[in-house]
Scaffold this active site. Sequence first.
Site, mmCIF file in Angstrom:
data_model
loop_
_atom_site.group_PDB
_atom_site.id
_atom_site.type_symbol
_atom_site.label_atom_id
_atom_site.label_comp_id
_atom_site.label_asym_id
_atom_site.label_seq_id
_atom_site.Cartn_x
_atom_site.Cartn_y
_atom_site.Cartn_z
ATOM 1 N N ASP A 1 27.263 -48.993 13.812
ATOM 2 C CA ASP A 1 27.053 -47.769 13.028
ATOM 3 C C ASP A 1 27.812 -47.794 11.700
ATOM 4 O O ASP A 1 27.560 -46.956 10.833
ATOM 5 C CB ASP A 1 27.470 -46.534 13.838
ATOM 6 C CG ASP A 1 26.444 -46.199 14.921
ATOM 7 O OD1 ASP A 1 25.376 -46.829 14.954
ATOM 8 O OD2 ASP A 1 26.724 -45.294 15.732
ATOM 9 N N ASP B 1 11.880 -46.212 16.903
ATOM 10 C CA ASP B 1 12.558 -45.503 15.827
ATOM 11 C C ASP B 1 12.901 -46.474 14.712
ATOM 12 O O ASP B 1 12.534 -47.639 14.772
ATOM 13 C CB ASP B 1 13.785 -44.725 16.339
ATOM 14 C CG ASP B 1 14.862 -45.637 16.888
ATOM 15 O OD1 ASP B 1 14.918 -46.802 16.475
ATOM 16 O OD2 ASP B 1 15.646 -45.167 17.721
ATOM 17 N N LYS C 1 29.603 -37.012 17.325
ATOM 18 C CA LYS C 1 28.219 -36.693 17.692
ATOM 19 C C LYS C 1 27.831 -37.439 18.960
ATOM 20 O O LYS C 1 27.289 -36.861 19.905
ATOM 21 C CB LYS C 1 27.279 -37.097 16.550
ATOM 22 C CG LYS C 1 25.821 -37.157 16.948
ATOM 23 C CD LYS C 1 24.938 -37.647 15.808
ATOM 24 C CE LYS C 1 24.713 -39.137 15.786
ATOM 25 N NZ LYS C 1 23.684 -39.631 16.711
ATOM 26 N N ASN C 2 28.117 -38.751 18.963
ATOM 27 C CA ASN C 2 27.634 -39.582 20.064
ATOM 28 C C ASN C 2 28.329 -39.286 21.381
ATOM 29 O O ASN C 2 27.892 -39.748 22.423
ATOM 30 C CB ASN C 2 27.785 -41.070 19.725
ATOM 31 C CG ASN C 2 26.757 -41.497 18.685
ATOM 32 O OD1 ASN C 2 25.864 -40.719 18.341
ATOM 33 N ND2 ASN C 2 26.888 -42.712 18.182
ATOM 34 N N ARG D 1 16.400 -39.165 20.182
ATOM 35 C CA ARG D 1 16.327 -40.087 21.295
ATOM 36 C C ARG D 1 17.384 -39.803 22.369
ATOM 37 O O ARG D 1 17.165 -40.023 23.558
ATOM 38 C CB ARG D 1 16.504 -41.498 20.723
ATOM 39 C CG ARG D 1 16.182 -42.570 21.683
ATOM 40 C CD ARG D 1 16.338 -43.915 21.018
ATOM 41 N NE ARG D 1 15.817 -44.946 21.895
ATOM 42 C CZ ARG D 1 16.488 -45.474 22.880
ATOM 43 N NH1 ARG D 1 17.712 -45.074 23.118
ATOM 44 N NH2 ARG D 1 15.941 -46.394 23.650
#
Length: 421
Positions: free
Chosen positions: A306, A118, A17-18, A94
């Site tokens: 993470d 957030d 994803k990142n 974000r």
Amino acid sequence: MTGGAALTGRVRVTGAKNSALKLMAAALLAPGVTTIEEVPDILDVAIMSEVLRRLGCEVTYERTAGGGGGGRVVVDVPEKPSTETDYDLVRRMRASISVLGPLVARCGTARVALPGGDAIGSRGLDMHISGLERLGATIVSEHGFLVATAPRLTGTSIWLDFPSVGATENLVMAAVLAQGTTVIDNAAREPEIVDLCTMLGAMGARIDGAGTSTITIEGVDGLAPVTYTTVPDRIVAGTWAIGAVMTRGDVVIERAVAGHLAVALDKLTDAGAQVESLPDGIRVAMEGRPRCVDVVTLPFPGFPTDLQPMAVALAAVSTGTALITENVFEGRFMFVNELVRLGADVRIDGHHAVVRGREKLSSAPVVATDIRAGAGLVLAGLVSDGVTEVQEVHHVDRGYPDFVEQLRGLGAQVERTQRPG
Ligand code: UD1
């Protein structure tokens, strides 16, 4: 979910994803059709697609059958993209701010809403801003937007106070079209940075040193669109690895790259697991109860922040006591209160968590507060007696395509009681 089953079998990991979100933003740097493979089928990708559409791009997503929740994104970028990204999109995700660098480089101006706070800390933008200013952009903040202008960016040297992933990416994407040479020092070294720089290189950018602390970029006049495959998601892979150890299972994580998870896998070995690097993946197996290991989160190649919630969950069912230290995001222990509801013995002192392992956790309804906290709670549910309900699971869906299906594929007794969205 009902706890008790060991995770066993094979699971395929799609692209990160990142990385995929930044590769999509990077497509803006070249007019024409960019194709990105192994893009996870998750909400954040849909949001980034919408960001690009509002900038004038045509974007399609097509899922790959048997692709572990991945698919292909095709972005057709116009000659003259528009330059504004609204608050409604930035607030929902974000990472939308990663269009700032490419837009100002390509169009000479960008207007991107400020993200605000957030759930995992304040997450400043100071390094994004000061770096772009060093490249010659004028940046003002007005009516909730950052407005950057620069007829043409100029190469410079930039020293980051902290190896920020997002700032490094934004600055690399800005510098590739700047006039002259840019040197970014104390740059982030994450595999996702290497992935972005590799794609930019294929597009015609001249970048040296990606994956080290010093990235040198020789600006070019234009870039060409490419077809590119996203790097496998090391955080999803790490989640499966920790899940295998917690549940005392045996999992082959297809496509996982051991080198991207070196510290985490080393910790699992210390915990007593068997970790084996395979030609196209990793096998992680555990017999008996794991031992507590201390963990310190740091920028890559350190232990990834993470995976910190999963590390806390692991320690919660291991023998002994673990000290888990969070150095990257200040608010990242907030989920611990939920873990305590499952019977975990965790005490927080500033950015340290002291975890005393228990044989088993005890099921309860808990609430996911962000993507990774949610994944940590799901793993905890797998080792709780009885039925655990993780609420607000839409957070988990943002980082884990087909999570429930993949868990079931590994033998977990889990079901989704509410549809996504
Ligand atoms: C990215 C990842 C996130 C991961 C993190 C660290 C994405 C979409 N997200 O987030 O999953 O946890 O890297 O590996 O890729 N900071 C500042 N000023 C800045 C920039 C950052 O103070 O200008 C601070 C942040 O508040 C945070 C720390 O630096 O405390 C790390 O942030 P950064 O590395 O930029 O993370 P993200 O790119 O936001």
